[in-house]
Write a protein that holds these residues in place. Sequence first.
Motif, PDB file in Angstrom:
ATOM      1  N   ILE A 165       0.503  -1.250   0.364  1.00  0.00           N
ATOM      2  CA  ILE A 165      -0.099   0.012  -0.148  1.00  0.00           C
ATOM      3  C   ILE A 165       1.092   1.428  -0.021  1.00  0.00           C
ATOM      4  N   PRO A 166       0.617   2.362  -0.506  1.00  0.00           N
ATOM      5  CA  PRO A 166       1.174   3.849  -0.596  1.00  0.00           C
ATOM      6  C   PRO A 166       0.950   4.506   0.782  1.00  0.00           C
ATOM      7  N   SER A 183       3.648   5.518   9.114  1.00  0.00           N
ATOM      8  CA  SER A 183       3.608   3.463   9.045  1.00  0.00           C
ATOM      9  C   SER A 183       3.627   3.356  10.794  1.00  0.00           C
ATOM     10  N   ARG A 184       5.005   3.070  10.718  1.00  0.00           N
ATOM     11  CA  ARG A 184       5.984   2.916  12.359  1.00  0.00           C
ATOM     12  C   ARG A 184       4.437   3.201  13.362  1.00  0.00           C
ATOM     13  N   GLN A 185       4.325   4.128  13.415  1.00  0.00           N
ATOM     14  CA  GLN A 185       3.517   4.619  14.623  1.00  0.00           C
ATOM     15  C   GLN A 185       1.839   3.813  13.933  1.00  0.00           C
ATOM     16  N   PHE A 186       1.432   3.689  13.593  1.00  0.00           N
ATOM     17  CA  PHE A 186       0.389   3.582  13.328  1.00  0.00           C
ATOM     18  C   PHE A 186      -0.065   1.795  13.284  1.00  0.00           C
ATOM     19  N   TYR A 187       0.862   1.308  12.297  1.00  0.00           N
ATOM     20  CA  TYR A 187       1.086   0.103  11.951  1.00  0.00           C
ATOM     21  C   TYR A 187       2.108  -0.553  13.367  1.00  0.00           C
ATOM     22  N   GLY A 188       3.296  -0.191  13.671  1.00  0.00           N
ATOM     23  CA  GLY A 188       3.770  -0.870  14.361  1.00  0.00           C
ATOM     24  C   GLY A 188       3.098  -0.536  15.779  1.00  0.00           C
ATOM     25  N   GLU A 189       3.293   0.913  16.517  1.00  0.00           N
ATOM     26  CA  GLU A 189       2.861   1.089  18.040  1.00  0.00           C
ATOM     27  C   GLU A 189       1.969   0.768  17.995  1.00  0.00           C
ATOM     28  N   THR A 210       4.462  -1.162   3.371  1.00  0.00           N
ATOM     29  CA  THR A 210       3.981   0.555   3.599  1.00  0.00           C
ATOM     30  C   THR A 210       5.066   0.840   2.848  1.00  0.00           C
ATOM     31  N   HIS A 211       4.719   0.998   1.130  1.00  0.00           N
ATOM     32  CA  HIS A 211       5.293   2.104  -0.211  1.00  0.00           C
ATOM     33  C   HIS A 211       5.949   3.471   0.536  1.00  0.00           C
ATOM     34  N   LEU A 212       7.167   4.631   0.644  1.00  0.00           N
ATOM     35  CA  LEU A 212       6.454   5.647   0.505  1.00  0.00           C
ATOM     36  C   LEU A 212       6.538   6.264  -0.581  1.00  0.00           C
ATOM     37  N   VAL A 213       4.950   6.757  -1.114  1.00  0.00           N
ATOM     38  CA  VAL A 213       5.620   7.921  -2.438  1.00  0.00           C
ATOM     39  C   VAL A 213       5.377   9.165  -2.208  1.00  0.00           C
ATOM     40  N   ALA A 214       5.052  10.071  -2.743  1.00  0.00           N
ATOM     41  CA  ALA A 214       5.279  11.517  -3.161  1.00  0.00           C
ATOM     42  C   ALA A 214       3.950  12.215  -2.771  1.00  0.00           C
ATOM     43  N   PRO A 271      -3.029   6.935   9.259  1.00  0.00           N
ATOM     44  CA  PRO A 271      -2.752   8.203   8.880  1.00  0.00           C
ATOM     45  C   PRO A 271      -2.984   8.516   7.232  1.00  0.00           C
ATOM     46  N   CYS A 272      -2.821   7.931   6.260  1.00  0.00           N
ATOM     47  CA  CYS A 272      -2.602   8.620   5.503  1.00  0.00           C
ATOM     48  C   CYS A 272      -3.269   7.756   4.373  1.00  0.00           C
ATOM     49  N   GLY A 273      -4.196   7.724   4.952  1.00  0.00           N
ATOM     50  CA  GLY A 273      -5.940   7.892   4.232  1.00  0.00           C
ATOM     51  C   GLY A 273      -6.146   6.169   3.731  1.00  0.00           C
TER      52      GLY A 273
END
Length: 140
Positions: A11-12, A19-25, A50-54, A121-123
Amino acid sequence: MQNSNPFHLAIPVTSLELSRQFYGELMGCAQGRSSEQWIDWDFFGHQLVTHLVAEMPSAPQHNAVDNHAVPVPHFGVVLDWQCWQQLADKLSEEKVDFVIEPYIRFVGQPGEQATMFLCDPCGNALEFKAFKDLNQLFAK
């Protein structure tokens, strides 16, 4: 919850730190391999990357299901009833902004299930569901 046939989903995201805060923590997913562009997660026994996108693709649309506006697209997992309840309780305690708050849908009908929807957090829209009887997963 481990699964003998895990899926892989990429996912983007616009922030690996979020991502670390949401999926990890928050979600408690173990982090696997990573780079400056992506992170692998153990997402309830499945591989989520989780893949980083602009910038994110367009926001989800919605379809009516059981008098609720279900975000499309979405992804998620089927948990056992107790794990679902524990996750619902934890997310409620953390005051997560649910898209659809935890509830039981299709009450008394085939496919009766516990469900909840939220966005990372990214939607990216996620659904978590559970069945008291897993045989009801594909019931008509």
